[in-house]
Write an enzyme that holds these catalytic residues in place. Sequence first.
Site, PDB file in Angstrom:
ATOM      1  N   LYS A 190       0.792  -1.224   0.000  1.00  0.00           N
ATOM      2  CA  LYS A 190       0.000   0.000   0.000  1.00  0.00           C
ATOM      3  C   LYS A 190       0.832   1.287   0.000  1.00  0.00           C
ATOM      4  O   LYS A 190       0.380   2.308  -0.498  1.00  0.00           O
ATOM      5  CB  LYS A 190      -0.953   0.022   1.203  1.00  0.00           C
ATOM      6  CG  LYS A 190      -2.072  -0.997   1.112  1.00  0.00           C
ATOM      7  CD  LYS A 190      -3.031  -0.847   2.285  1.00  0.00           C
ATOM      8  CE  LYS A 190      -4.225  -1.765   2.140  1.00  0.00           C
ATOM      9  NZ  LYS A 190      -5.212  -1.553   3.227  1.00  0.00           N
TER      10      LYS A 190
ATOM     11  N   GLY B 278      -3.452  -0.583  16.887  1.00  0.00           N
ATOM     12  CA  GLY B 278      -2.820  -0.841  15.596  1.00  0.00           C
ATOM     13  C   GLY B 278      -2.179   0.408  15.042  1.00  0.00           C
ATOM     14  O   GLY B 278      -2.570   1.534  15.384  1.00  0.00           O
ATOM     15  N   SER B 279      -1.195   0.219  14.150  1.00  0.00           N
ATOM     16  CA  SER B 279      -0.522   1.379  13.549  1.00  0.00           C
ATOM     17  C   SER B 279      -0.096   1.116  12.108  1.00  0.00           C
ATOM     18  O   SER B 279       0.758   1.819  11.572  1.00  0.00           O
ATOM     19  CB  SER B 279       0.710   1.768  14.385  1.00  0.00           C
ATOM     20  OG  SER B 279       1.623   0.683  14.473  1.00  0.00           O
ATOM     21  N   GLY B 280      -0.697   0.095  11.470  1.00  0.00           N
ATOM     22  CA  GLY B 280      -0.372  -0.220  10.082  1.00  0.00           C
ATOM     23  C   GLY B 280      -1.165   0.623   9.101  1.00  0.00           C
ATOM     24  O   GLY B 280      -1.747   1.656   9.449  1.00  0.00           O
ATOM     25  N   GLY B 281      -1.226   0.155   7.843  1.00  0.00           N
ATOM     26  CA  GLY B 281      -1.875   0.912   6.785  1.00  0.00           C
ATOM     27  C   GLY B 281      -3.352   1.165   7.036  1.00  0.00           C
ATOM     28  O   GLY B 281      -3.858   2.271   6.827  1.00  0.00           O
ATOM     29  N   MET B 282      -4.082   0.134   7.495  1.00  0.00           N
ATOM     30  CA  MET B 282      -5.498   0.319   7.761  1.00  0.00           C
ATOM     31  C   MET B 282      -5.705   1.231   8.956  1.00  0.00           C
ATOM     32  O   MET B 282      -6.642   2.031   8.982  1.00  0.00           O
ATOM     33  CB  MET B 282      -6.166  -1.036   7.995  1.00  0.00           C
ATOM     34  CG  MET B 282      -7.670  -0.959   8.126  1.00  0.00           C
ATOM     35  SD  MET B 282      -8.441  -0.374   6.592  1.00  0.00           S
ATOM     36  CE  MET B 282     -10.175  -0.501   7.035  1.00  0.00           C
TER      37      MET B 282
ATOM     38  N   ASP C  37     -10.420   2.511   1.640  1.00  0.00           N
ATOM     39  CA  ASP C  37     -10.582   2.217   3.069  1.00  0.00           C
ATOM     40  C   ASP C  37     -10.905   3.521   3.803  1.00  0.00           C
ATOM     41  O   ASP C  37     -11.829   3.584   4.628  1.00  0.00           O
ATOM     42  CB  ASP C  37      -9.305   1.612   3.651  1.00  0.00           C
ATOM     43  CG  ASP C  37      -9.043   0.200   3.169  1.00  0.00           C
ATOM     44  OD1 ASP C  37     -10.012  -0.523   2.870  1.00  0.00           O
ATOM     45  OD2 ASP C  37      -7.866  -0.189   3.092  1.00  0.00           O
TER      46      ASP C  37
END
Length: 275
Positions: free
Chosen positions: A71, A130-134, A107
């Site tokens: 991403k 969480g701290s990723g792309g989503m 998203d």
Amino acid sequence: MSKLSINRTTRLCMSLSARPGNFGTRFHNHLYEALGLDYVYKAFGTRDLDGAIGGIRALGIRGCAVSMPFKEVVIPMLDSLDPSAQAIGSVNTIVNSDGHLHAYNTDYIAIVRLVAETPIDREIRFLLTGSGGMAKAVASALRDNSFTNGTIVARNQATGTALADACGYGWAPELGDAQAGMLINVTPVGMEGGPEAEDLAFPKAALEAAKVVVDVVALPSETPTIRAARALGKRIVTGAEIQTVQAVEQFILYTGQTPTPEQIAAAAAFAQGRG
């Protein structure tokens, strides 16, 4: 169009992922057939992202969904970014217009829409794990919808603090016994087939204290966290809802056609194995 009608004018859409799934393929192809569109959709995995993007451009592939881990690394290979992708430095959708690759993040668009449609007090305090792309898509959508009182909970201090700072939120390495009015899980906890498939994303006490519970895990559609929140009478937003809304946005970008709510519901049920 049925699969037997594929011909030289059929337009191809696709997805790129390290671990290709079936939702997008089933969802899009179901709608192509329902609307009589001369399109076909196929999921792909790749170890050669440069070559795959070059193929999209060279072969006139109309659209491509992009999943992890591509991403962010795909951005330098594209020609332009929609504000939905520019705002968070992450893309999940590429539209090819005569060789020009323009990227979106549906998203982000889906979260913005679902938040707008869900009655939630903008002053509510939230915890986002969480701290990723989503997580970037969700946190940015909340920021852009005037949610100011939030904490990013992430064990990875570098990505956690970077996301918190970018959106104006706090950061914590662990949930501990923290509670908030809105809880948002953007981790794999509860994901089917994963090591934490049967686990709650938040302690029971936190779920009891919350008013709104959001879980972006889409498979299964009823995660342990969503089941528990539903039993407690909480307002919920499921990963299946988010997945469907973002897929509809992709479908519209690729085809220019807007399905009816009934067609969307039928495609989602089919894609989730319920139709």
